[in-house]
Scaffold this motif. Structure first.
Motif, PDB file in Angstrom:
ATOM      1  N   GLY A   1     -11.265 -14.557  -2.605  1.00 41.02           N
ATOM      2  CA  GLY A   1     -12.197 -14.244  -3.680  1.00 41.02           C
ATOM      3  C   GLY A   1     -13.546 -14.928  -3.515  1.00 41.02           C
ATOM      4  O   GLY A   1     -14.225 -14.774  -2.504  1.00 41.02           O
TER       5      GLY A   1
ATOM      6  N   PRO B   1      -8.275 -13.150  -6.579  1.00 45.96           N
ATOM      7  CA  PRO B   1      -7.588 -11.917  -6.974  1.00 45.96           C
ATOM      8  C   PRO B   1      -6.188 -11.886  -6.373  1.00 45.96           C
ATOM      9  O   PRO B   1      -6.003 -12.127  -5.179  1.00 45.96           O
ATOM     10  CB  PRO B   1      -8.486 -10.817  -6.401  1.00 45.96           C
TER      11      PRO B   1
ATOM     12  N   LYS C   1      -5.034 -13.261 -11.442  1.00 43.22           N
ATOM     13  CA  LYS C   1      -5.896 -14.253 -10.797  1.00 43.22           C
ATOM     14  C   LYS C   1      -5.126 -15.560 -10.604  1.00 43.22           C
ATOM     15  O   LYS C   1      -4.269 -15.914 -11.413  1.00 43.22           O
ATOM     16  CB  LYS C   1      -7.132 -14.532 -11.660  1.00 43.22           C
TER      17      LYS C   1
ATOM     18  N   GLU D   1     -15.931 -13.684 -15.099  1.00 44.83           N
ATOM     19  CA  GLU D   1     -15.816 -14.147 -13.706  1.00 44.83           C
ATOM     20  C   GLU D   1     -16.463 -15.515 -13.486  1.00 44.83           C
ATOM     21  O   GLU D   1     -16.850 -15.850 -12.360  1.00 44.83           O
ATOM     22  CB  GLU D   1     -16.402 -13.121 -12.718  1.00 44.83           C
TER      23      GLU D   1
END
Length: 228
Positions: free
Chosen positions: A126, A158, A175, A204
């Motif tokens: 990620g 991810p 996640k 995020e």
């Protein structure tokens, strides 16, 4: 595995510092949240702790799963004085039959095994890894060069995989947050006991908070969506 010299003021790459360090207590730690296709929520945890007390090197492993729908929490902890059931190298950390993390080129493969569940997930790198505190150096509340740890995290990984629970195989995605930390700090002194939080936001962004309740020392990291 060849042990790495501990030099918290001159840290090398994340891959190098993944390994075992001389004279250090250290751990590899993952926590994640997962959803199935019906929107049900699960959380999981993996911890492998390697303690160094000279000729004795205890190992502690923990694996956990929480099913937020039923409220059930599954937990397993194993320990041993020596590392005969443990793999610790620059690609894999594992306590055989309980839990493992294996580094691949673009992800970590995380496996948990409990009598009531099994979890196998692929956590992609990620946003990558980030040093915390002072370029990776965390002063563990007490003064002195030996009262330190190095600390980095993959904060936004991810994750996809399979959960085996209640006789069913469930496709999950979500996640993972992965920590590597360790150092020469005093493990048995109460002033180095800490509280830790990871906050993961839907936009995020992530936050790490680290505090020592017995002193005024606190630390934290805020990571933006564009990885700053």
């Amino acid at each position: 595995m060849k042990k790495i010299e501990y030099d918290v003021n001159n840290l090398q790459s994340f891959d190098v510092e993944w390994g075992i360090h001389k004279k250090c207590k250290e751990w590899w730690y993952a926590t994640g949240t997962l959803n199935d296709d019906d929107g049900n929520l699960y959380s999981y945890q993996f911890t492998l702790l390697h303690l160094n007390f000279g000729i004795i090197t205890p190992i502690v492993v923990m694996a956990a799963l929480t099913d937020l729908q039923s409220g059930r929490h599954y937990y397993l902890q194993r320990s041993q004085l020596f590392s005969k059931r443990t793999t610790l190298n620059n690609k894999r950390v594992a306590y055989e039959g309980v839990a493992s993390v294996e580094k691949e080129n673009d992800h970590m493969q995380i496996e948990l095994s409990h009598k009531d569940f099994k979890l196998s997930v692929e956590a992609r790198y990620g946003k990558g890894a980030f040093w915390h505190c002072d370029n990776g150096k965390l002063q563990m509340a007490l003064p002195g060069k030996n009262e330190t740890t190095f600390y980095y995290s993959y904060t936004n990984m991810p994750t996809v995989g399979k959960l085996m629970l209640d006789g069913k195989t469930i496709e999950v995605r979500g996640k993972t947050w992965f920590d590597k930390q360790g150092g020469t700090y005093s493990f048995t002194k109460y002033k180095t006991n800490w509280e830790w939080f990871s906050l993961r936001f839907y936009d995020e962004e992530e936050m790490m908070l680290f505090t020592f309740p017995q002193s005024n020392y606190q630390d934290g990291t805020y990571i933006t969506a564009d990885s700053k």
